[in-house]
Scaffold this motif. Structure first.
Motif, PDB file in Angstrom:
ATOM      1  N   ARG A  33     -32.753  23.564  27.840  1.00 55.92           N
ATOM      2  CA  ARG A  33     -32.434  22.648  26.736  1.00 55.92           C
ATOM      3  C   ARG A  33     -31.181  21.880  27.104  1.00 55.92           C
ATOM      4  NH1 ARG A  33     -32.404  23.401  20.552  1.00 55.92           N
ATOM      5  NH2 ARG A  33     -34.141  24.771  21.028  1.00 55.92           N
ATOM      6  N   GLU A  35     -28.490  19.209  25.048  1.00 61.68           N
ATOM      7  CA  GLU A  35     -28.116  18.549  23.793  1.00 61.68           C
ATOM      8  C   GLU A  35     -26.967  17.604  24.056  1.00 61.68           C
ATOM      9  OE1 GLU A  35     -27.784  21.070  20.349  1.00 61.68           O
ATOM     10  OE2 GLU A  35     -29.041  22.608  21.298  1.00 61.68           O
ATOM     11  N   ALA A  37     -23.619  15.688  23.489  1.00 57.44           N
ATOM     12  CA  ALA A  37     -22.370  16.104  22.850  1.00 57.44           C
ATOM     13  C   ALA A  37     -22.200  15.464  21.476  1.00 57.44           C
ATOM     14  CB  ALA A  37     -21.183  15.760  23.748  1.00 57.44           C
ATOM     15  N   ASP A  38     -22.716  14.253  21.321  1.00 61.55           N
ATOM     16  CA  ASP A  38     -22.574  13.556  20.033  1.00 61.55           C
ATOM     17  C   ASP A  38     -23.753  13.818  19.093  1.00 61.55           C
ATOM     18  OD1 ASP A  38     -24.644  12.092  21.145  1.00 61.55           O
ATOM     19  OD2 ASP A  38     -23.596  10.166  21.058  1.00 61.55           O
ATOM     20  N   GLY A  39     -24.690  14.676  19.506  1.00 62.31           N
ATOM     21  CA  GLY A  39     -25.830  15.022  18.661  1.00 62.31           C
ATOM     22  C   GLY A  39     -26.922  13.978  18.605  1.00 62.31           C
ATOM     23  N   SER A  40     -26.859  12.981  19.473  1.00 61.93           N
ATOM     24  CA  SER A  40     -27.824  11.869  19.402  1.00 61.93           C
ATOM     25  C   SER A  40     -29.202  12.213  19.963  1.00 61.93           C
ATOM     26  CB  SER A  40     -27.269  10.641  20.113  1.00 61.93           C
ATOM     27  OG  SER A  40     -27.064  10.918  21.487  1.00 61.93           O
ATOM     28  N   ILE A  42     -31.787  15.658  21.761  1.00 63.42           N
ATOM     29  CA  ILE A  42     -32.014  17.008  22.280  1.00 63.42           C
ATOM     30  C   ILE A  42     -33.239  16.937  23.174  1.00 63.42           C
ATOM     31  CG2 ILE A  42     -32.579  19.418  21.753  1.00 63.42           C
ATOM     32  CD1 ILE A  42     -31.290  19.016  19.001  1.00 63.42           C
ATOM     33  N   ARG A  61     -32.035  11.582  17.351  1.00 60.35           N
ATOM     34  CA  ARG A  61     -31.492  11.691  15.995  1.00 60.35           C
ATOM     35  C   ARG A  61     -31.766  10.468  15.134  1.00 60.35           C
ATOM     36  NH1 ARG A  61     -25.435  11.710  16.338  1.00 60.35           N
ATOM     37  NH2 ARG A  61     -25.898   9.535  16.756  1.00 60.35           N
TER      38      ARG A  61
END
Length: 123
Positions: A33, A35, A37-40, A42, A61
Motif C-alpha cells: 500500500r 498513501e 502524505a497529503d491524503g490525496s 491511496i 480523494r
C-alpha cells in the motif's frame, strides 16, 4: 532487453468495497500500500499468491463521479482450477455480467463495473 508484466491498474471510487470484492470474488490479498502524505490518493496492490502479477487499485480523494469506462472493451482474465465452483460462487454473489457457454467462459464485474473474465484451467 526483456520486459515482463508488473501490474495493471484500476481506479476505484470506494477502496474498501473494491478490496472486499476482490478478496471475496477472486481471493486476491493486499500485498502493499502507498498513501500520499497529503491524503490525496491511496494505492493498494493485490496479488493472488501464485503469480507475481499485481492489480493496483487507485483511490483518489477528490474523485466522486464514476469513471468513464467507454465501451468497456478491456478486461483482466483469471484462470480458475474449479470452474464450476467459481461459477456458483459468482452467481450467488450476483456479479456475473456476461456468459459465453459456447466458449466455456464468463465475466464478472467489480463495484466500478470493470469486467473480469473467468476461464477454466487448461488441463
Amino acid at each position: 532487453m526483456k520486459f515482463k508484466f508488473a501490474h495493471n491498474n484500476f481506479n476505484v471510487l470506494d477502496l474498501a468495497k473494491s478490496v472486499e470484492f476482490y478478496e471475496k470474488a477472486l481471493g486476491l490479498k493486499e500485498k502493499k500500500r502507498k498513501e500520499a502524505a497529503d491524503g490525496s490518493f491511496i494505492l493498494i496492490y493485490l496479488g493472488d499468491d501464485v503469480s507475481n502479477h499485481l492489480l493496483e487499485l487507485t483511490w483518489l480523494r477528490d474523485r466522486s463521479e464514476p469513471y468513464n469506462l467507454g465501451e468497456n472493451e478491456f478486461h483482466l482474465a483469471f484462470e480458475v482450477d474449479d470452474y464450476e465452483a467459481a461459477y456458483k460462487k459468482h452467481k450467488t454473489m450476483g456479479c456475473i455480467c456476461y456468459e459465453n457457454p459456447a466458449m466455456g467462459i464468463y465475466f464478472i464485474n467489480d463495484p466500478d463495473n470493470y469486467w473480469l473474465e473467468i476461464v477454466p484451467a487448461k488441463h
